[in-house]
Write a protein that holds these residues in place. Structure first.
Motif, PDB file in Angstrom:
ATOM      1  N   GLU A 145      10.318  -3.026  -0.357  1.00  0.00           N
ATOM      2  CA  GLU A 145       9.471  -2.117  -1.126  1.00  0.00           C
ATOM      3  C   GLU A 145      10.249  -0.833  -1.389  1.00  0.00           C
ATOM      4  O   GLU A 145      11.125  -0.463  -0.604  1.00  0.00           O
ATOM      5  N   PRO A 146       9.936  -0.126  -2.485  1.00  0.00           N
ATOM      6  CA  PRO A 146      10.700   1.092  -2.783  1.00  0.00           C
ATOM      7  C   PRO A 146      10.495   2.165  -1.717  1.00  0.00           C
ATOM      8  O   PRO A 146       9.432   2.267  -1.113  1.00  0.00           O
ATOM      9  N   THR A 147      11.550   2.962  -1.493  1.00  0.00           N
ATOM     10  CA  THR A 147      11.494   4.034  -0.507  1.00  0.00           C
ATOM     11  C   THR A 147      10.589   5.170  -0.962  1.00  0.00           C
ATOM     12  O   THR A 147       9.885   5.753  -0.168  1.00  0.00           O
ATOM     13  N   GLY A 148      10.625   5.505  -2.252  1.00  0.00           N
ATOM     14  CA  GLY A 148       9.784   6.596  -2.767  1.00  0.00           C
ATOM     15  C   GLY A 148      10.569   7.478  -3.712  1.00  0.00           C
ATOM     16  O   GLY A 148      10.998   7.039  -4.764  1.00  0.00           O
ATOM     17  N   VAL A 149      10.775   8.736  -3.319  1.00  0.00           N
ATOM     18  CA  VAL A 149      11.515   9.674  -4.160  1.00  0.00           C
ATOM     19  C   VAL A 149      12.974   9.703  -3.700  1.00  0.00           C
ATOM     20  O   VAL A 149      13.256   9.946  -2.529  1.00  0.00           O
ATOM     21  N   VAL A 150      13.887   9.425  -4.617  1.00  0.00           N
ATOM     22  CA  VAL A 150      15.315   9.395  -4.305  1.00  0.00           C
ATOM     23  C   VAL A 150      16.009  10.538  -5.039  1.00  0.00           C
ATOM     24  O   VAL A 150      15.886  10.660  -6.258  1.00  0.00           O
ATOM     25  N   ALA A 151      16.705  11.389  -4.292  1.00  0.00           N
ATOM     26  CA  ALA A 151      17.519  12.441  -4.900  1.00  0.00           C
ATOM     27  C   ALA A 151      18.942  11.920  -5.031  1.00  0.00           C
ATOM     28  O   ALA A 151      19.441  11.238  -4.136  1.00  0.00           O
ATOM     29  N   ILE A 152      19.577  12.207  -6.166  1.00  0.00           N
ATOM     30  CA  ILE A 152      20.921  11.686  -6.419  1.00  0.00           C
ATOM     31  C   ILE A 152      21.825  12.820  -6.886  1.00  0.00           C
ATOM     32  O   ILE A 152      21.443  13.601  -7.755  1.00  0.00           O
ATOM     33  N   VAL A 153      23.004  12.910  -6.281  1.00  0.00           N
ATOM     34  CA  VAL A 153      24.045  13.766  -6.838  1.00  0.00           C
ATOM     35  C   VAL A 153      24.967  12.845  -7.619  1.00  0.00           C
ATOM     36  O   VAL A 153      25.676  12.025  -7.039  1.00  0.00           O
ATOM     37  N   ALA A 154      24.910  12.942  -8.947  1.00  0.00           N
ATOM     38  CA  ALA A 154      25.660  12.003  -9.784  1.00  0.00           C
ATOM     39  C   ALA A 154      27.156  12.236  -9.622  1.00  0.00           C
ATOM     40  O   ALA A 154      27.593  13.360  -9.348  1.00  0.00           O
ATOM     41  N   PRO A 155      27.961  11.174  -9.814  1.00  0.00           N
ATOM     42  CA  PRO A 155      29.415  11.354  -9.794  1.00  0.00           C
ATOM     43  C   PRO A 155      29.824  12.460 -10.761  1.00  0.00           C
ATOM     44  O   PRO A 155      29.294  12.539 -11.869  1.00  0.00           O
ATOM     45  N   GLN A 156      30.729  13.331 -10.303  1.00  0.00           N
ATOM     46  CA  GLN A 156      31.024  14.550 -11.066  1.00  0.00           C
ATOM     47  C   GLN A 156      32.131  14.372 -12.090  1.00  0.00           C
ATOM     48  O   GLN A 156      32.347  15.252 -12.909  1.00  0.00           O
ATOM     49  N   ASP A 157      32.859  13.248 -12.058  1.00  0.00           N
ATOM     50  CA  ASP A 157      34.046  13.149 -12.909  1.00  0.00           C
ATOM     51  C   ASP A 157      33.839  12.329 -14.172  1.00  0.00           C
ATOM     52  O   ASP A 157      34.776  12.127 -14.928  1.00  0.00           O
ATOM     53  N   THR A 158      32.603  11.835 -14.397  1.00  0.00           N
ATOM     54  CA  THR A 158      32.343  11.161 -15.668  1.00  0.00           C
ATOM     55  C   THR A 158      31.052  11.699 -16.275  1.00  0.00           C
ATOM     56  O   THR A 158      30.207  12.262 -15.580  1.00  0.00           O
ATOM     57  N   SER A 159      30.906  11.498 -17.596  1.00  0.00           N
ATOM     58  CA  SER A 159      29.730  12.008 -18.289  1.00  0.00           C
ATOM     59  C   SER A 159      28.541  11.088 -18.104  1.00  0.00           C
ATOM     60  O   SER A 159      27.459  11.511 -17.733  1.00  0.00           O
ATOM     61  N   ASN A 227      12.581  11.047   0.025  1.00  0.00           N
ATOM     62  CA  ASN A 227      12.700   9.979   1.013  1.00  0.00           C
ATOM     63  C   ASN A 227      14.129   9.492   1.214  1.00  0.00           C
ATOM     64  O   ASN A 227      14.439   8.871   2.222  1.00  0.00           O
ATOM     65  N   ALA A 228      14.984   9.716   0.229  1.00  0.00           N
ATOM     66  CA  ALA A 228      16.362   9.239   0.349  1.00  0.00           C
ATOM     67  C   ALA A 228      17.255  10.109  -0.517  1.00  0.00           C
ATOM     68  O   ALA A 228      16.793  10.711  -1.494  1.00  0.00           O
ATOM     69  N   ILE A 229      18.518  10.203  -0.142  1.00  0.00           N
ATOM     70  CA  ILE A 229      19.445  10.983  -0.959  1.00  0.00           C
ATOM     71  C   ILE A 229      20.750  10.210  -1.111  1.00  0.00           C
ATOM     72  O   ILE A 229      21.304   9.681  -0.139  1.00  0.00           O
ATOM     73  N   ASP A 230      21.179  10.113  -2.359  1.00  0.00           N
ATOM     74  CA  ASP A 230      22.421   9.422  -2.692  1.00  0.00           C
ATOM     75  C   ASP A 230      23.474  10.492  -2.970  1.00  0.00           C
ATOM     76  O   ASP A 230      23.406  11.175  -3.991  1.00  0.00           O
ATOM     77  N   ALA A 272      19.661  -0.270  -0.798  1.00  0.00           N
ATOM     78  CA  ALA A 272      19.811   0.965  -0.018  1.00  0.00           C
ATOM     79  C   ALA A 272      18.547   1.807  -0.082  1.00  0.00           C
ATOM     80  O   ALA A 272      18.252   2.560   0.843  1.00  0.00           O
ATOM     81  N   PHE A 273      17.804   1.679  -1.171  1.00  0.00           N
ATOM     82  CA  PHE A 273      16.603   2.501  -1.347  1.00  0.00           C
ATOM     83  C   PHE A 273      15.330   1.665  -1.289  1.00  0.00           C
ATOM     84  O   PHE A 273      14.410   1.848  -2.075  1.00  0.00           O
ATOM     85  N   THR A 274      15.342   0.697  -0.389  1.00  0.00           N
ATOM     86  CA  THR A 274      14.123  -0.081  -0.161  1.00  0.00           C
ATOM     87  C   THR A 274      13.794  -0.061   1.326  1.00  0.00           C
ATOM     88  O   THR A 274      14.649   0.213   2.164  1.00  0.00           O
ATOM     89  N   GLU A 275      12.533  -0.310   1.617  1.00  0.00           N
ATOM     90  CA  GLU A 275      12.075  -0.486   2.990  1.00  0.00           C
ATOM     91  C   GLU A 275      11.572  -1.923   3.097  1.00  0.00           C
ATOM     92  O   GLU A 275      10.978  -2.441   2.160  1.00  0.00           O
ATOM     93  N   THR A 276      11.799  -2.548   4.238  1.00  0.00           N
ATOM     94  CA  THR A 276      11.333  -3.925   4.387  1.00  0.00           C
ATOM     95  C   THR A 276       9.937  -3.932   4.987  1.00  0.00           C
ATOM     96  O   THR A 276       9.699  -3.363   6.042  1.00  0.00           O
ATOM     97  N   LYS A 277       9.030  -4.567   4.255  1.00  0.00           N
ATOM     98  CA  LYS A 277       7.671  -4.719   4.778  1.00  0.00           C
ATOM     99  C   LYS A 277       7.503  -6.162   5.232  1.00  0.00           C
ATOM    100  O   LYS A 277       7.808  -7.093   4.489  1.00  0.00           O
TER     101      LYS A 277
END
Lengths: 286, 335
Positions: A145-159, A227-230, A272-277
């Protein structure tokens, strides 16, 4: 006759709208050769907070949509990206100083990855879920199941490619995303947001912040409602501290990656951003 | 909570009106009040909403907002259990932080008052003493469409069950039809029904339902009318009509309260209710009160927020100030 150019204002993408930064700040985005490209909004911590609120409100609907429907919606984004190829190619050429061929290749790869991840939406549960054997007359079933809200810092070297590679997998399982775009190359991220706004993605499912990842990320890492950060694009930041503050609020963390293979397509980025139910259900006794 | 007695309120009204409070006299008086400059009012309200609040002031404001909240549940689906959990939250808003103050009152339907009183137990009392009052909506809330006998019985029953405050609705139909005398008499009669056997009286909040009064002029007239008839508080809305409390409407009502205080020396309370959901909005109201009638009005006897979801947002902001990272809805109770 010469005419006055009308430069575009690049704003944030929060909750399906395009607001300026609450702080009113902007920063200049420069081309590879140092020329002025555009002003982009410089998001503040309050913008990040607003984005998390918008994402939280969107999780229920997005996670509750059927996996088949999510796959269709994600595929539709790839279709729209294809329609605006020329714009993305031109933006990447200007921003990164890439050749037309290299820029085209990046856009193609980004679209292909959307399609690849879209295909996983109604399939990954079959691969990562399971009917567990138990000693009793029960079905015992594990589903992701989805983790919820995921924050992501996108790779900085491509558009575009790095952003897509980090955002798409988080969406597949039904998470809502707050992504901090590349600081140097933020324009394609906002153009992608325009694609998302005109596609079938519900508002708030993807929120795009532009500005300084060093300034915004600590607030996302310590935010109790994330809930998660990439941290895939956070290698230049003090990411150990980020990981520590993420642990304080029990977040799932993906660590920084660098080089051309950063955020390469993988099933692991979805799971990586799922929880197992796991549920028990009685078998019929006849 | 002892409101002014009916006798003096009526005498005061007669003195102000210069005659019996019948339709004609009230009409002459209320329509003689200067009209509202709507553009100026909204501009003033917008201006008050842009004040920058520094961290220490914000800390004070958040605690004060909690102390001014009437924690409300007014649903058809209210159960005794829901009221008990509301009371638990009123007493201990944030179990993780013992410094959190209590709210001023819980606001429930009349038939739920016994459950609220019972759940509060020894903590039932005056908010000035750190206790929690019970407010009940009455008079055929929210429409007010019932005979006077039913409205009075509704009120008397809630007071007898232990309500300290009565939130009544005015008859908007009669008001809009120009039957000011009727509205006046009903408020005065309900005020009388708030009287307890021991001679004290429950405080009366008069709900104008500004969303149904259509114009600012009407809001100003209804405010004057409610105060003349003996209301201890004027309240914007029931929360059941889409256009509920707004900053301009509250500012307008505060101005009436200020003018009344200047004219008679009596202090009337104001309660914006409905649609105030964020701390940011609530702080704008505090600024408006302080700038219009003065900081001495920021006490539970003179200013209240009618709200349910506001409290959780204030708690999240308090947690943010305490921990310096953003909190989330998982860290406050669901209500």
């Amino acid at each position: 006759m010469s005419r006055l150019a009308v430069p575009k204002t690049y704003k944030l993408y929060i909750g399906g709208a395009f607001p300026r930064s609450e702080s009113g700040r902007t920063y200049e985005v420069l081309s590879a050769s140092g020329g002025f490209l555009a002003n982009a909004a410089k998001a503040s911590r309050k913008d990040a907070r607003d984005a998390v609120v918008a994402a939280r409100a969107a999780v229920g609907g997005w996670a509750g949509a059927t996996a088949y429907n999510r796959g269709q919606v994600l595929y539709r984004i790839a279709e729209l990206l294809e329609g605006r190829r020329a714009q993305f190619v031109a933006e990447i050429e200007d921003a990164e100083g890439a050749t037309r061929a290299a820029a085209s290749a990046q856009v193609d790869e980004a679209i292909d990855r959307w399609v690849w991840y879209a295909g996983w939406a109604d399939k990954f549960a079959q691969v990562t879920g399971n009917a567990n054997p138990v000693a009793g007359p029960y079905f015992n079933i594990s589903v992701p199941e989805p983790t919820g809200v995921v924050a992501i810092v996108a790779p900085q070297d491509t558009s575009l490619l790095g952003l897509v590679s980090a955002v798409a997998p988080a969406l597949v399982a039904g998470n809502a995303v707050v992504v901090v775009a590349s600081e140097r190359f933020p324009l394609s991220a906002i153009s992608l947001a325009e694609v998302l706004a005109t596609s079938d993605v519900p508002k708030g499912v993807v929120n795009v912040l532009t500005g300084s990842p060093a300034e915004i990320t600590p607030w996302l890492a310590s935010h109790a409602d994330v809930n998660a950060i990439d941290l895939v694009g956070a290698s230049a930041l003090d990411w150990v501290d980020l990981e520590i503050s993420a642990a304080d609020t029990l977040k799932r963390v993906l660590r920084p990656e660098q080089g051309p293979d950063a955020a390469a397509p993988a099933l692991g980025r979805i799971t990586a951003f799922t929880e197992t139910k796991t549920v028990w259900h009685t078998k019929s006794m006849r | 909570m002892t409101g002014t007695s009916l006798i003096t309120a009526r005498e005061r009204a007669l003195a102000v009106l210069g005659g019996e409070p019948d339709d004609a006299t009230l009409r002459r008086y209320l329509h003689g009040i200067a009209g509202v400059d709507a553009v100026g009012l909204e501009q003033r309200a917008a201006g008050l909403g842009t004040r920058s609040i520094k961290t220490t002031s914000k800390q004070w404001a958040l605690d004060r907002i909690i102390q001014l909240i009437d924690l409300t549940t007014l649903e058809g689906a209210d159960t005794p259990g829901k009221v008990r959990s509301l009371v638990a939250k009123a007493l201990v808003p944030d179990p993780a932080d013992g410094t959190t103050p209590r709210v001023a009152a819980v606001c429930v339907y009349g038939d739920m008052v016994p459950y609220a009183v019972d759940a509060l137990g020894a903590a039932h009392g005056d908010p000035d003493d750190g206790l929690v009052s019970v407010a009940a909506v009455a008079t055929a809330f929210p429409s007010g469409r019932a005979s006077l006998e039913i409205k009075l019985a509704d009120t008397a029953e809630a007071v007898a069950a232990g309500a300290d405050e009565i939130d009544m609705v005015i008859d908007r139909g009669a008001f809009l039809a120009g039957r000011y005398g009727l509205v006046f008499d009903q408020i005065a009669a309900v005020k009388e029904a708030c009287r307890r056997a021991d001679g004290t009286s429950a405080s009366l909040k008069v709900i104008l339902e500004t969303g149904e009064l259509v114009t600012y002029d009407n809001v100003r007239r209804a405010s004057w009318l409610s105060i003349l008839a003996g209301g201890d508080f004027i309240k914007t809305s029931t929360g059941k009509v889409p256009s509920a409390a707004t900053l301009p409407v509250t500012l307008l009502m505060l101005e009436v309260v200020r003018d009344w205080h200047l004219a008679t020396g009596q202090r009337i309370g104001v309660k914006p209710a409905g649609g105030i959901r964020t701390s940011k909005d609530a702080i704008k109201y505090l600024v408006t009160v302080a700038e219009t009638v003065g900081e001495e009005w920021l006490v539970p006897h003179l200013f209240r927020f009618g709200a349910s979801s506001l409290l959780n947002d204030v708690l999240l902001q308090r947690q943010k100030l305490a921990t310096s990272h953003y909190s989330g809805p998982d860290y406050v109770t669901i209500d």
